[in-house]
Design a protein around this motif. Structure first.
Motif, PDB file in Angstrom:
ATOM      1  N   ILE A  92      -9.624  -4.986  -2.314  1.00  0.00           N
ATOM      2  CA  ILE A  92      -9.325  -5.349  -3.647  1.00  0.00           C
ATOM      3  C   ILE A  92     -10.413  -5.314  -4.767  1.00  0.00           C
ATOM      4  O   ILE A  92     -10.405  -4.941  -5.820  1.00  0.00           O
ATOM      5  N   THR A  93     -11.628  -5.767  -4.272  1.00  0.00           N
ATOM      6  CA  THR A  93     -12.946  -5.649  -4.864  1.00  0.00           C
ATOM      7  C   THR A  93     -13.325  -4.188  -5.524  1.00  0.00           C
ATOM      8  O   THR A  93     -13.479  -3.779  -6.676  1.00  0.00           O
ATOM      9  N   VAL A  94     -13.209  -3.345  -4.385  1.00  0.00           N
ATOM     10  CA  VAL A  94     -13.354  -2.035  -4.913  1.00  0.00           C
ATOM     11  C   VAL A  94     -12.341  -1.310  -5.779  1.00  0.00           C
ATOM     12  O   VAL A  94     -12.850  -0.533  -6.687  1.00  0.00           O
ATOM     13  N   SER A  95     -11.193  -1.562  -5.157  1.00  0.00           N
ATOM     14  CA  SER A  95     -10.100  -0.874  -6.214  1.00  0.00           C
ATOM     15  C   SER A  95     -10.430  -1.536  -7.793  1.00  0.00           C
ATOM     16  O   SER A  95     -10.214  -0.816  -8.626  1.00  0.00           O
ATOM     17  N   THR A  96     -10.498  -2.848  -7.763  1.00  0.00           N
ATOM     18  CA  THR A  96     -10.819  -3.312  -9.184  1.00  0.00           C
ATOM     19  C   THR A  96     -11.732  -3.015 -10.011  1.00  0.00           C
ATOM     20  O   THR A  96     -11.916  -2.765 -11.189  1.00  0.00           O
ATOM     21  N   LEU A  97     -13.059  -2.811  -9.325  1.00  0.00           N
ATOM     22  CA  LEU A  97     -14.425  -2.385 -10.011  1.00  0.00           C
ATOM     23  C   LEU A  97     -14.242  -0.940 -10.356  1.00  0.00           C
ATOM     24  O   LEU A  97     -14.853  -0.436 -11.461  1.00  0.00           O
TER      25      LEU A  97
ATOM     26  N   LYS B  79     -10.643  -8.516   1.087  1.00  0.00           N
ATOM     27  CA  LYS B  79     -11.471  -8.594   0.015  1.00  0.00           C
ATOM     28  C   LYS B  79     -11.994  -7.314  -0.552  1.00  0.00           C
ATOM     29  O   LYS B  79     -12.243  -7.155  -1.672  1.00  0.00           O
ATOM     30  N   THR B  80     -12.691  -6.399   0.520  1.00  0.00           N
ATOM     31  CA  THR B  80     -13.413  -5.128   0.197  1.00  0.00           C
ATOM     32  C   THR B  80     -12.376  -4.347  -0.667  1.00  0.00           C
ATOM     33  O   THR B  80     -12.894  -3.782  -1.714  1.00  0.00           O
TER      34      THR B  80
ATOM     35  N   LEU C 294      -6.065  -5.274 -10.669  1.00  0.00           N
ATOM     36  CA  LEU C 294      -6.312  -6.704  -9.679  1.00  0.00           C
ATOM     37  C   LEU C 294      -4.800  -6.945  -9.018  1.00  0.00           C
ATOM     38  O   LEU C 294      -4.753  -7.214  -7.644  1.00  0.00           O
TER      39      LEU C 294
ATOM     40  N   SER D   6      -3.736  -4.366  -6.546  1.00  0.00           N
ATOM     41  CA  SER D   6      -4.800  -4.150  -5.550  1.00  0.00           C
ATOM     42  C   SER D   6      -4.123  -5.244  -4.669  1.00  0.00           C
ATOM     43  O   SER D   6      -4.256  -5.150  -2.985  1.00  0.00           O
ATOM     44  N   CYS D   7      -3.720  -6.432  -4.992  1.00  0.00           N
ATOM     45  CA  CYS D   7      -3.446  -7.615  -4.062  1.00  0.00           C
ATOM     46  C   CYS D   7      -1.945  -7.097  -3.385  1.00  0.00           C
ATOM     47  O   CYS D   7      -2.099  -7.430  -2.258  1.00  0.00           O
TER      48      CYS D   7
ATOM     49  N   SER E  22      -3.668 -13.217 -10.640  1.00  0.00           N
ATOM     50  CA  SER E  22      -3.631 -11.843 -11.414  1.00  0.00           C
ATOM     51  C   SER E  22      -2.233 -11.651 -12.323  1.00  0.00           C
ATOM     52  O   SER E  22      -2.072 -11.186 -13.341  1.00  0.00           O
TER      53      SER E  22
END
Length: 394
Positions: free
Chosen positions: A241-246, A238-239, A203, A206-207, A170
């Motif tokens: 990071i994924t939710v935050s990015t979405l 992973k959830t 991203l 979030s990481c 990222s």
């Protein structure tokens, strides 16, 4: 019959009466009654050129007539047209303004198209920012290489290697985002530059947020009777990071549908250039993108601050705290600077903020680890790591 006599003053002060022509009434109608030898005439000041019998000379194109107060009407001054106005006739009373997309030439006699100005790959500022951007992405790639070659060493494993690689990916995107801000704005580049920056920044944050949570979990998991570890495994990270990015992806998608960024031409009348910029489209959507990044950054900063009570020899939280302080400071400074910057310098300000925050994250989080891996390999052992951090395997 008459003689035409020219009184000519000699150098010695005497007056000489020179016949320079004649008028003969008896001449036949078809002949010339008046004959003059103009080359023999001397005018006032011993000049051979006929003096003008007016108070002021004719005003040429590019100037206008300015009447002198308390003088006859024929007396005037010739004033050059101001920048942005022209006159293409003699003795013009008023200069005419050029259209907004045109500017007056140097002679002020014609309107020519204005010069187009934008953050270009060919000017000094664009080349400098591009070099800084590519240097940052190259540095991040080198860190990825160092971590990959040393992926089985304790310091890489102890710092959650899969989150570290995702964070480095990222960060590479963040360093490459400024390249979309350089060059002539177009419909697609304007949409890409803001959405790519917003998504890659989220991203990245979030990481870091995931790493911060892991820091807290890693310490809490060492406490007797704690079962918090099962709630923050790889799947949960992973959830997050994924939710935050979405969420940011959804904000950008709504932005592009409702009022997307688009090229905009600024044509100030007092300037000889046309400034090409990317208009944000919806200021509310742009504020939401920045606000969401700020929310995640503040959340990450708060969690890292809460980890200050961890043992002194545990420095991961301190590095994250310092990196997020730099990140938040840069973007808090960016807002007033962006609003007050004129023309293309607003774009330069945004690019500088992206690069400064990205370098801050790369330097604070990964520079100490690379220092140990490359220059202090003796500290990259399980015994040294166990003394510094409570290692938790997910």
């Amino acid at each position: 019959m008459y003689d035409l006599v020219n009184w000519q003053l000699k150098p010695n002060g005497e007056m000489d009466f020179v016949t320079v022509g004649k008028f003969d009434e008896t001449t036949h109608a078809s002949g010339k009654k008046l004959q003059i030898q103009e080359q023999d005439i001397l005018w006032n000041g011993n000049q051979t050129k006929v003096p003008l019998s007016v108070c002021s000379s004719i005003c040429p194109p590019g100037t206008r007539k300015a009447i002198r107060p308390n003088f006859p009407v024929c007396c005037h001054d010739c004033v050059a047209c101001t920048a942005g106005k022209i006159s293409n006739q003699t003795d013009t009373i008023e200069c005419v303004s050029c259209l907004p997309e045109f500017w007056s030439n140097a002679e002020r006699t014609a309107c020519v198209p204005k010069q187009v100005e934008f953050l270009s790959f060919s000017d000094t500022m664009g080349i400098t920012l591009m070099a800084i951007s590519l240097t940052g992405s190259l540095s991040t790639s080198l860190v990825v290489l160092v971590f990959f070659l040393n992926r089985n060493t304790p310091i890489v494993k102890a710092n959650n290697s899969h989150l570290s690689f995702l964070l480095l990916f990222s960060l590479t995107l963040c360093f490459l985002c400024p390249l979309t801000f350089i060059g002539q704005p177009s419909k697609w580049s304007c949409m890409l530059r803001h959405t790519a920056f917003g998504i890659s920044s989220v991203l990245c944050i979030s990481c870091i947020l995931g790493k911060t949570i892991v820091v807290l979990v890693a310490f809490k998991a060492t406490l007797p009777g704690s079962n918090i570890i099962k709630w923050f495994g790889k799947a949960q990270q992973k959830t997050i990071i994924t939710v935050s990015t979405l969420v940011q992806v959804a904000i950008c998608a709504v932005w592009l549908v409702i009022a997307p960024p688009r090229p905009h031409r600024m044509m100030p009348r007092e300037s000889a250039v046309v400034i090409l910029l990317c208009d944000e489209g919806s200021l509310v959507a742009f504020a939401c993108v920045l606000g969401y990044i700020g929310f995640l950054a503040c959340s990450c900063l708060l969690l890292a601050f809460l980890a200050r009570k961890l043992p002194d020899n545990f420095n991961e939280a301190k590095l994250i705290t310092f990196s997020m302080l730099i990140f938040c400071t840069v973007w808090l400074t960016f807002i007033p600077a962006y609003i007050s910057s004129p023309g293309k310098y607003a774009t330069v300000t945004e690019v500088f903020a992206i690069l400064a925050s990205s370098y801050g994250l790369l330097g604070c989080i990964f520079a100490p680890k690379c220092y140990i891996i490359l220059l202090r390999p003796g500290k990259n052992t399980r015994q040294q790591i166990m003394l510094k951090i409570p290692t938790v395997r997910f």
